[in-house]
Design a protein around this motif. Structure first.
Motif, mmCIF file in Angstrom:
data_model
loop_
_atom_site.group_PDB
_atom_site.id
_atom_site.type_symbol
_atom_site.label_atom_id
_atom_site.label_comp_id
_atom_site.label_asym_id
_atom_site.label_seq_id
_atom_site.Cartn_x
_atom_site.Cartn_y
_atom_site.Cartn_z
ATOM 1 N N ILE A 1 4.937 -1.192 -1.886
ATOM 2 C CA ILE A 1 3.357 -0.445 -1.169
ATOM 3 C C ILE A 1 2.643 -0.724 -2.217
ATOM 4 O O ILE A 1 1.434 0.023 -2.196
ATOM 5 N N ALA A 2 2.695 -1.476 -3.484
ATOM 6 C CA ALA A 2 1.617 -1.155 -4.005
ATOM 7 C C ALA A 2 0.368 -1.949 -3.860
ATOM 8 O O ALA A 2 -0.381 -2.520 -4.300
ATOM 9 N N GLU A 3 0.774 -3.593 -3.055
ATOM 10 C CA GLU A 3 -0.226 -4.191 -2.150
ATOM 11 C C GLU A 3 -1.277 -2.949 -1.810
ATOM 12 O O GLU A 3 -3.024 -3.417 -0.933
ATOM 13 N N CYS A 4 -1.356 -1.795 -0.984
ATOM 14 C CA CYS A 4 -2.050 -1.110 -0.710
ATOM 15 C C CYS A 4 -2.740 -0.347 -1.262
ATOM 16 O O CYS A 4 -3.341 0.635 -0.681
ATOM 17 N N CYS A 5 -1.960 -0.434 -2.668
ATOM 18 C CA CYS A 5 -2.635 1.155 -3.423
ATOM 19 C C CYS A 5 -4.074 0.242 -4.278
ATOM 20 O O CYS A 5 -3.023 0.266 -5.427
ATOM 21 N N THR A 6 -4.884 -0.368 -4.230
ATOM 22 C CA THR A 6 -5.667 -0.908 -5.018
ATOM 23 C C THR A 6 -6.910 0.182 -5.444
ATOM 24 O O THR A 6 -7.281 0.874 -5.822
ATOM 25 N N GLN A 7 -7.647 -0.646 -6.626
ATOM 26 C CA GLN A 7 -8.634 0.091 -7.204
ATOM 27 C C GLN A 7 -10.082 0.490 -5.864
ATOM 28 O O GLN A 7 -10.531 1.510 -6.592
ATOM 29 N N SER A 8 -9.387 -0.343 -4.665
ATOM 30 C CA SER A 8 -10.861 0.426 -4.281
ATOM 31 C C SER A 8 -10.022 1.559 -2.952
ATOM 32 O O SER A 8 -11.111 2.407 -2.722
ATOM 33 N N SER A 9 -9.322 1.182 -2.502
ATOM 34 C CA SER A 9 -8.370 2.377 -1.399
ATOM 35 C C SER A 9 -8.457 3.549 -2.264
ATOM 36 O O SER A 9 -7.586 4.266 -1.894
ATOM 37 N N CYS A 10 -7.913 3.431 -3.138
ATOM 38 C CA CYS A 10 -7.336 4.634 -4.162
ATOM 39 C C CYS A 10 -7.994 4.691 -5.446
ATOM 40 O O CYS A 10 -7.368 4.709 -6.793
ATOM 41 N N PRO A 11 -9.583 5.085 -5.577
ATOM 42 C CA PRO A 11 -10.359 5.104 -6.698
ATOM 43 C C PRO A 11 -9.972 6.273 -7.494
ATOM 44 O O PRO A 11 -10.255 6.482 -8.766
ATOM 45 N N THR A 12 -9.115 6.894 -6.566
ATOM 46 C CA THR A 12 -8.739 8.756 -7.317
ATOM 47 C C THR A 12 -7.450 8.223 -7.794
ATOM 48 O O THR A 12 -6.805 8.532 -6.652
ATOM 49 N N MET A 13 -6.304 9.545 -8.458
ATOM 50 C CA MET A 13 -5.055 9.535 -8.491
ATOM 51 C C MET A 13 -4.540 10.727 -7.689
ATOM 52 O O MET A 13 -4.785 11.956 -7.900
ATOM 53 N N SER A 14 -5.342 10.772 -6.392
ATOM 54 C CA SER A 14 -5.131 12.206 -5.608
ATOM 55 C C SER A 14 -4.146 12.600 -4.880
ATOM 56 O O SER A 14 -2.745 11.741 -4.661
ATOM 57 N N ALA A 15 -3.349 13.590 -4.731
ATOM 58 C CA ALA A 15 -2.093 14.318 -4.052
ATOM 59 C C ALA A 15 -1.895 15.640 -3.510
ATOM 60 O O ALA A 15 -1.106 15.766 -3.267
#
Length: 240
Positions: free
Chosen positions: A85-99
């Motif tokens: 799933i790494a291609e969907c976890c990018t600097q712009s789509s996930c700017p923080t380590m949200s949980a």
């Protein structure tokens, strides 16, 4: 004796700006909850049964070596899932380590400062540092006659485990949609249930790690509660 074999390579951190939606939800407004907490997705698993039975220490096996073997396996499997799933976890789509809805994990620098990192940078930092530890013979000895450090090893693996939990929590919170598209939720749920059962059995995870703070709960904390109530993570009363 080596229990590691060939060491896996880290999945590359993407640098593109692919867009993605947050995890799908059921319901509207205040009643909405993520699909990983909804049936049938929350209960999807490769097998039915109690995960505590597969984490028990085998006879004649040193507990530190057993923990080390499982740390390596969790690292390998979690790394492979993240690679999917790494291609969907990018600097712009996930700017923080949200949980969670109000939860963003911070990274602690060597100077003990807490800084906000994008999720891919955070995850890459975790997995790279863990790989370095796994390759350090002073931390994870693989040769006959070498012993684990009884004082430092438990502290090290507990820190690793807490970081792995954060990666699981981010994937469930931000990328469960991709897990569903891959039809991999039974595999991912089973891996996470195994991880939770092992962590609780060997005191590598505290309840606070799983639940989070009342004002910033960890999303997967409710999944842990659900599985615990169903008997998936703990033996029932009267079981051996």
């Amino acid at each position: 004796m080596s229990f590691f074999g060939r060491r896996p390579k880290r999945s590359p951190t993407p640098t593109g700006s692919l867009s993605r939606q947050n995890s799908l939800t059921e319901g509207d407004g205040a009643n909405a909850k993520p699909l990983y907490l909804c049936s049938p997705f929350a209960d999807a698993a490769l097998v039915n049964g109690n995960f505590k039975t597969i984490v028990m220490l085998p006879k004649y096996v040193d507990v530190m070596e057993w923990v080390a073997v499982n740390i390596y396996d969790f690292y390998t499997n979690l790394n492979e899932f993240y690679g999917c799933i790494a291609e969907c976890c990018t600097q712009s789509s996930c700017p923080t380590m949200s949980a969670g809805s109000n939860l963003n994990y911070l990274w602690t620098t060597p100077e003990r400062k807490q800084v906000s990192l994008s999720a891919p940078t955070y995850i890459d930092s975790v997995m790279s540092s863990v790989q370095n530890l796994l390759e350090d013979e002073n931390v994870f000895p693989t040769k006959s006659g070498q012993d684990f450090h009884k004082e430092s090893f438990p502290v090290t693996v507990k820190h690793i485990y807490r970081q792995f939990l954060r990666i699981f929590a981010h994937i469930y919170h931000a990328h469960f949609q991709q897990i569903l598209h891959l039809r991999a939720e039974p595999h991912f749920n089973s891996l996470f249930a195994h991880f939770l059962a092992f962590g609780r059995e060997y005191q590598l995870l505290d309840e606070k790690d799983i639940r989070g703070d009342p004002n910033a709960p960890v999303g997967v904390g409710l999944l842990w509660e659900r599985w615990k109530a169903s008997g998936k993570l703990e033996k029932g009363v009267g079981e051996a």
